[in-house]
Design a protein around this motif. Structure first.
Motif, short mmCIF file in Angstrom:
data_model
loop_
_atom_site.label_atom_id
_atom_site.label_comp_id
_atom_site.label_asym_id
_atom_site.label_seq_id
_atom_site.Cartn_x
_atom_site.Cartn_y
_atom_site.Cartn_z
N TYR A 92 50.71 75.83 19.11
CA TYR A 92 50.48 75.65 17.68
C TYR A 92 51.17 74.37 17.19
CZ TYR A 92 50.88 76.26 12.64
OH TYR A 92 50.83 76.06 11.29
N CYS A 93 50.44 73.58 16.43
CA CYS A 93 50.98 72.35 15.85
C CYS A 93 50.82 72.43 14.33
CB CYS A 93 50.25 71.13 16.39
SG CYS A 93 50.83 69.56 15.67
N PRO A 94 51.92 72.46 13.59
CA PRO A 94 51.81 72.52 12.12
C PRO A 94 51.00 71.34 11.59
CG PRO A 94 54.08 72.89 12.83
CD PRO A 94 53.31 72.43 14.04
N PRO A 95 50.14 71.55 10.60
CA PRO A 95 49.30 70.48 10.08
C PRO A 95 50.10 69.38 9.37
CG PRO A 95 49.09 72.45 8.73
CD PRO A 95 49.87 72.85 9.96
N PHE A 96 51.30 69.69 8.94
CA PHE A 96 52.15 68.66 8.32
C PHE A 96 53.60 69.11 8.39
CE2 PHE A 96 51.48 71.66 4.91
CZ PHE A 96 52.68 71.68 4.23
N ARG A 97 54.47 68.16 8.13
CA ARG A 97 55.91 68.44 8.11
C ARG A 97 56.52 67.68 6.94
NH1 ARG A 97 60.32 66.15 12.43
NH2 ARG A 97 62.20 66.88 11.37
#
Length: 248
Positions: free
Chosen positions: A111-116
């Motif tokens: 899983y890769c968060p769409p933004f940080r």
């Protein structure tokens, strides 16, 4: 009315681990009626009273590819342990399904968060600490609005926020190039200013956020003996104006 007896949404909400496990085997075991007959649905809540089955139900609902049954069961126990630790610190997930879903997503392999959010600041400024007396004074001086309701000599924008985010440059996520974006916005208080600045930073890459609207937020003091240093719990509700879907 979600709290209406017998037919309200709360009448079909379950959070005890034993209850949820029994419902998985026999839906009628802890329900007085099929919720769909009164326009409702079964709701599984997450709290310190939850069991592994509560988390497994959420994972099943999200239809995530976490792994085989053994891996899913192990991840569910880890998430449940995290929930109970956070609740002992004052967090609550009973009415925050979106927070639970994010916790589950973060436990998903790859899983890769769409933004940080890299950093953010908020400033609140005013000329009078008593906002009510300031507004009344302006109204008495005829500076607040004219007969048409237009504002004269008075701005509600008393907060300014800066938000810096890192996100994928390509909205379709076909490229792995990251982009840092900085936005500044003013609003009617720090929450409004921060929400507006964050939406401005994310909308170019995620245009669906244009339909997102903050519906409500509630702030509760957890340790009043600490006075102004008290820890606070904030419950936020958003709504998608296009689909009418809500998150909290």
């Amino acid at each position: 009315n979600r709290g209406a007896p017998y037919v309200g949404a709360s009448a079909f909400a379950h959070k005890g681990g034993l209850h949820v496990a029994a419902l998985e085997r026999s839906p009628d075991s802890y329900q007085h009626i099929d919720p769909t007959k009164v326009g409702n649905q079964l709701r599984v809540l997450i709290s310190e009273l939850s069991g592994r089955q509560n988390i497994l139900g959420k994972i099943k609902k999200l239809d995530l590819d976490i792994g085989d049954d053994a891996v899913v069961a192990e991840r569910a126990l880890v998430i449940l342990d995290r929930v109970k630790k956070l609740e002992s610190m004052g967090y609550t997930f009973e009415g925050a399904d979106a927070s639970v879903e994010l916790m589950i997503l973060h436990s998903t392999k790859g899983y890769c968060p769409p933004f940080r959010v890299l950093d953010y600041t908020a400033q609140v400024f005013d000329t009078n600490v008593d906002s009510a007396s300031r507004v009344m004074a302006l109204m008495e001086n005829g500076q607040h609005s004219n007969d048409n309701g237009d504002r004269l000599g008075f701005s509600r924008n008393m907060a300014r926020a800066t938000v810096k985010v890192r996100l994928l440059d390509d909205p379709n996520h076909s490229s792995e190039e990251f982009l840092d974006r900085l936005e500044v916005s003013e609003g009617d208080g720090p929450v409004d200013a921060l929400a507006t600045a964050l939406k401005k930073a994310l909308s170019p890459s995620h245009p669906c956020l244009e339909n997102l609207r903050l519906m409500d937020y509630k702030v509760r003091i957890l340790d009043p003996e600490s006075a102004t240093r008290a820890a606070t719990r904030v419950m936020i509700e958003f709504k998608d104006d296009e689909t009418n879907e809500k998150w909290s």
